[in-house]
Design a protein around this motif. Structure first.
Motif, PDB file in Angstrom:
ATOM      1  N   HIS A  44      46.070  58.421  65.987  1.00  0.00           N
ATOM      2  CA  HIS A  44      46.836  57.669  64.997  1.00  0.00           C
ATOM      3  C   HIS A  44      46.926  58.485  63.718  1.00  0.00           C
ATOM      4  O   HIS A  44      45.933  59.098  63.292  1.00  0.00           O
ATOM      5  N   TRP A  45      48.112  58.428  63.084  1.00  0.00           N
ATOM      6  CA  TRP A  45      48.363  59.216  61.871  1.00  0.00           C
ATOM      7  C   TRP A  45      48.972  58.349  60.777  1.00  0.00           C
ATOM      8  O   TRP A  45      49.806  57.483  61.071  1.00  0.00           O
ATOM      9  N   GLY A  46      48.583  58.643  59.549  1.00  0.00           N
ATOM     10  CA  GLY A  46      49.234  58.042  58.402  1.00  0.00           C
ATOM     11  C   GLY A  46      50.484  58.835  58.046  1.00  0.00           C
ATOM     12  O   GLY A  46      50.796  59.860  58.660  1.00  0.00           O
ATOM     13  N   GLN A  47      51.181  58.394  57.010  1.00  0.00           N
ATOM     14  CA  GLN A  47      52.478  58.980  56.667  1.00  0.00           C
ATOM     15  C   GLN A  47      52.366  60.227  55.795  1.00  0.00           C
ATOM     16  O   GLN A  47      53.340  60.936  55.647  1.00  0.00           O
ATOM     17  N   GLY A  48      51.205  60.504  55.226  1.00  0.00           N
ATOM     18  CA  GLY A  48      51.051  61.702  54.405  1.00  0.00           C
ATOM     19  C   GLY A  48      51.240  61.440  52.932  1.00  0.00           C
ATOM     20  O   GLY A  48      52.022  60.565  52.534  1.00  0.00           O
ATOM     21  N   VAL A  82      45.645  51.008  65.226  1.00  0.00           N
ATOM     22  CA  VAL A  82      45.314  50.977  63.812  1.00  0.00           C
ATOM     23  C   VAL A  82      46.449  51.656  63.032  1.00  0.00           C
ATOM     24  O   VAL A  82      47.030  52.640  63.499  1.00  0.00           O
ATOM     25  N   GLN A  83      46.782  51.080  61.880  1.00  0.00           N
ATOM     26  CA  GLN A  83      47.787  51.687  60.992  1.00  0.00           C
ATOM     27  C   GLN A  83      47.066  52.318  59.798  1.00  0.00           C
ATOM     28  O   GLN A  83      46.106  51.746  59.274  1.00  0.00           O
ATOM     29  N   LEU A  84      47.548  53.485  59.401  1.00  0.00           N
ATOM     30  CA  LEU A  84      46.899  54.229  58.330  1.00  0.00           C
ATOM     31  C   LEU A  84      47.886  54.473  57.193  1.00  0.00           C
ATOM     32  O   LEU A  84      49.061  54.793  57.441  1.00  0.00           O
ATOM     33  N   GLN A  85      47.407  54.335  55.974  1.00  0.00           N
ATOM     34  CA  GLN A  85      48.239  54.534  54.786  1.00  0.00           C
ATOM     35  C   GLN A  85      47.483  55.451  53.824  1.00  0.00           C
ATOM     36  O   GLN A  85      46.462  55.045  53.262  1.00  0.00           O
ATOM     37  N   ALA A  86      47.988  56.664  53.649  1.00  0.00           N
ATOM     38  CA  ALA A  86      47.358  57.611  52.729  1.00  0.00           C
ATOM     39  C   ALA A  86      47.981  57.490  51.341  1.00  0.00           C
ATOM     40  O   ALA A  86      49.185  57.234  51.214  1.00  0.00           O
ATOM     41  N   SER A  87      47.163  57.703  50.317  1.00  0.00           N
ATOM     42  CA  SER A  87      47.648  57.648  48.938  1.00  0.00           C
ATOM     43  C   SER A  87      46.760  58.514  48.067  1.00  0.00           C
ATOM     44  O   SER A  87      45.707  58.995  48.506  1.00  0.00           O
ATOM     45  N   GLY A  88      47.189  58.704  46.811  1.00  0.00           N
ATOM     46  CA  GLY A  88      46.368  59.418  45.852  1.00  0.00           C
ATOM     47  C   GLY A  88      46.817  60.828  45.551  1.00  0.00           C
ATOM     48  O   GLY A  88      46.216  61.498  44.707  1.00  0.00           O
TER      49      GLY A  88
END
Length: 125
Positions: A114-118, A1-7
């Protein structure tokens, strides 16, 4: 799974932000999810976690009562609502996922697969 953090962003002390984590590649319902943060010169630390169903939630003592983690498996999204922000909340925030395997929420960095980019959160005083 790919994760994308935002906000993330810049906010004054006492303000609010909502972070979002978008997942792709696999259905999010297979995973327990967590939010972590890392301030400059410090180790990555646990903030909040939520089980695959949303029925089990945990928070770090430092954010309890101020932050709320939630998820929408139909949208493959996880959220972190942050209220009453303090300068000490300043950090890069990461979302992370671990295959749930029927287990409750995970609290340690090394348990996540799995980690998002921050996304950067900066709280000014």
């Amino acid at each position: 799974v790919q994760l994308q953090a935002s906000g993330g962003g810049l906010v004054q002390a006492g303000g609010s932000l909502r972070l979002s984590c978008a997942a792709s590649g696999r259905t999010l319902s297979s995973y327990n999810m967590g939010w972590f943060r890392q301030a400059p010169g410090k180790e990555r630390e646990f903030v909040a976690a939520i089980s695959w169903s949303g029925g089990n939630i945990a928070y770090a003592d430092s954010v309890k009562g101020r932050f709320t983690i939630s998820r929408d498996n139909a949208k493959n999204m996880v959220y972190l609502r942050m209220n009453s922000l303090k300068p000490e909340d300043t950090a890069v925030y990461y979302c992370a996922a671990v295959t749930h395997r029927g287990l409750p929420v995970r609290l340690r960095v090394d348990e996540y697969e799995h980690w998002g980019q921050g996304t950067q959160v900066t709280v000014s005083s």
